[in-house]
Write an enzyme that holds these catalytic residues in place. Structure first.
Site, PDB file in Angstrom:
ATOM      1  N   LYS A   1      45.553  15.652 -12.617  1.00 21.59           N
ATOM      2  CA  LYS A   1      44.327  15.205 -12.474  1.00 21.59           C
ATOM      3  C   LYS A   1      43.434  15.690 -11.390  1.00 21.59           C
ATOM      4  O   LYS A   1      42.455  16.079 -11.492  1.00 21.59           O
ATOM      5  CB  LYS A   1      44.004  13.717 -12.476  1.00 21.59           C
TER       6      LYS A   1
HETATM    7  C1  LIG Z   1      46.565  11.497 -17.046  1.00 22.18           C
HETATM    8  C2  LIG Z   1      47.828  12.093 -17.315  1.00 22.18           C
HETATM    9  C3  LIG Z   1      48.320  12.546 -18.729  1.00 22.18           C
HETATM   10  C4  LIG Z   1      47.408  12.452 -19.942  1.00 22.18           C
HETATM   11  O1  LIG Z   1      46.337  13.388 -19.795  1.00 22.18           O
HETATM   12  P1  LIG Z   1      45.247  13.156 -20.935  1.00 22.18           P
HETATM   13  O2  LIG Z   1      44.249  14.325 -20.505  1.00 22.18           O
HETATM   14  O3  LIG Z   1      44.715  11.865 -20.655  1.00 22.18           O
HETATM   15  O4  LIG Z   1      45.621  13.645 -22.154  1.00 22.18           O
HETATM   16  C5  LIG Z   1      49.707  13.042 -18.593  1.00 22.18           C
HETATM   17  N1  LIG Z   1      50.507  12.982 -17.390  1.00 22.18           N
HETATM   18  C6  LIG Z   1      50.025  12.574 -16.560  1.00 22.18           C
HETATM   19  C7  LIG Z   1      50.952  12.526 -15.047  1.00 22.18           C
HETATM   20  C8  LIG Z   1      48.476  11.877 -16.023  1.00 22.18           C
HETATM   21  O5  LIG Z   1      48.220  11.546 -14.931  1.00 22.18           O
END
Ligand SMILES: *Cc1c(COP(=O)(O)O)cnc(C)c1O
Length: 468
Positions: free
Chosen positions: A113
């Protein structure tokens, strides 16, 4: 470039107009009026670019109302070795013949993120400064999103963050990550309740429109277009690292929850990046896998949403998914509004007609599901066979990615978090303590800055009024 809503709002908007927004006024999600197509000569030119310059090239196709010199400066301040730990930013490592892992988790909070949120922090500060406005970001978190938002917004002018978390219920590492921030503009509110209580308070505060307007309350949730756009860049960067010429194709396996990450892959593919398959990997919360296998989209109730060992993928509905369906339906906003505005709210979901379902293959999407036992087995296999430690979410991606490998097409698995964040399952799988990146060894012992309060809307409002 202009932006429209998936539900047909005909007011076209510029990038800066939608940057600080969540949903469009009609409840839809913003998308560009068309995806710019990248020809082979451009792709060839981009192949040699450092990450920040590649990011600038891609972003400037979609952002035409921020001066180019400012955009370049913001991008360069974000995608550098100080923030992301390596010069490559998203280095690719080979796991075995034809299978690669692209590292997206070397930012400050050790999860992917950061890739988008760090840029969002820079863009928000720029746009608020230009307008002479302030923004109070209000959110609820059980882990990754809250810390990524705080590390992106810390010390930024014009922005405060009020992040609610369930008191005593985050992992000690996640709690220390957030609560050790000493920046004046970051406010951790530890609510005496569970995550749903935090979420309910955020909804109640944002639902008080007079309060919302008076205190400039905003969010940084995953439906923000700028977040998605920032993620498009690493699909290109991964492709360039795995191939030598533009005649080659690659596939991506993506650990998925809210469909933000893989939706960026869809955008990259629509732009002409030679992507063969986009593999959506879910955990036990298999809303998306069910959809791609059957054409049925069924939102889950909270009682049916499981707590798993890949917790950042524990979702009941996929908030970015409407963007893909809009494209799948030939950008028919009336039908998209029927499905997401009407069917999802009245019937909890919908089932695609057969021709629409068959059309999914033209967009490259396939899917699969991974369970706790699968993820433990994958972590163990990656460690024993390749001496590579992977986190639980990446393990879900690897498990499902391997099921979709085609001869001659490299499979790039997106690493969405570092194993240090999910130590318990790593210990279960291989009996080892994952290493922490340098500088984070003593995290839990740092002084903490947070306020404990009851699950009470008035108390949270009062806190905002006295600290904004
Ligand atoms: C947010 C997140 C996801 C999922 O990603 P999306 O964009 O919501 O599909 C997968 N793995 C981790 C570690 C995350 O923080």
């Amino acid at each position: 470039m202009r932006y429209i809503s998936t539900r047909g709002d005909q007011n076209e908007r510029s990038f800066s107009e939608i940057l600080l927004e969540g949903l469009a006024p009609d409840g839809g999600l913003y998308l560009p009026t068309a995806y710019p197509r990248i020809d082979s000569a451009t792709l060839e030119r981009w192949r040699g670019l450092p990450y920040a310059e590649l990011a600038f090239e891609i972003l400037s196709l979609y952002i035409d109302d921020i001066p180019r010199s400012d955009l370049m400066r913001l991008v360069a301040a974000t995608y550098n070795e100080q923030v992301f730990g390596t010069k490559e930013i998203v280095p690719l490592r080979r796991l075995e013949d034809g299978v690669f892992i692209e590292a997206l988790s070397n930012g400050p909070t050790l999860a992917f993120k950061d890739m988008a949120m760090q840029l969002l922090g820079a863009l928000f500060e720029f746009e608020l400064g230009r307008r002479g406005q302030t923004l109070n970001i209000l959110g609820a978190t059980s882990g990754d999103t809250g810390s990524a938002a705080e590390y992106a917004m810390r010390g930024k002018r014009g922005v405060n963050v009020f992040m609610l978390s369930p008191h005593g219920r985050m992992s000690p590492f996640q709690q220390a990550q957030m609560f050790s921030l000493q920046d004046e503009n970051i406010h951790n509110l530890a609510i005496e309740g569970v995550f749903d209580d935090c979420q309910d308070i955020v909804k109640a505060v944002s639902g008080d429109l007079a309060f919302k307007r008076r205190w400039h309350i905003g969010t940084v949730n995953s439906i923000n277009w700028a977040r998605l756009l920032a993620q498009v860049v690493y699909y290109f960067a991964g492709y360039f690292q795995a191939t030598k010429t533009n005649a080659e194709r690659v596939s991506f396996a993506v650990p998925s929850g809210n469909f933000g990450n893989i939706c960026a892959g869809h955008v990259a593919r629509m732009m002409g990046l030679p992507i063969d398959r986009l593999v959506a990997a879910t955990n036990e919360n298999d809303v998306l896998d069910e959809f791609f296998r059957t054409g049925r989209y069924r939102v889950r109730a909270s009682a049916e949403t499981f707590e798993t060992s890949s917790p950042s993928m524990d979702i009941s509905k996929a908030s970015n998914f409407e963007r893909f369906v809009f494209d799948l339906l030939g950008r028919d906003a009336v039908r998209t509004a029927e499905l997401f505005g009407t069917s999802v709210s009245t019937a909890g979901g919908f089932t695609l007609d057969v021709p629409d379902f068959e059309h999914i293959a033209d967009f490259g999407f396939v899917s699969g599901k991974s369970t706790h036992a699968d993820r433990v087995a994958m972590i163990r296999a990656a460690w024993e066979r390749h001496h590579t430690m992977i986190d639980t979410h990446t393990a879900d991606g690897l498990k499902v990615g391997l099921e979709h490998v085609m001869p001659g097409v490299p499979m790039i698995v997106l690493e969405t978090a570092l194993p240090a964040k999910f130590a318990e399952t790593i210990r279960e799988a291989i009996g080892l303590e994952p290493a922490r990146p340098a500088g984070l060894e003593g995290l839990e012992a740092l002084p903490k800055r947070f306020a404990v309060m009851p699950p009470d809307v008035a108390a949270v409002k009062h806190y905002i009024e006295t600290h904004a």
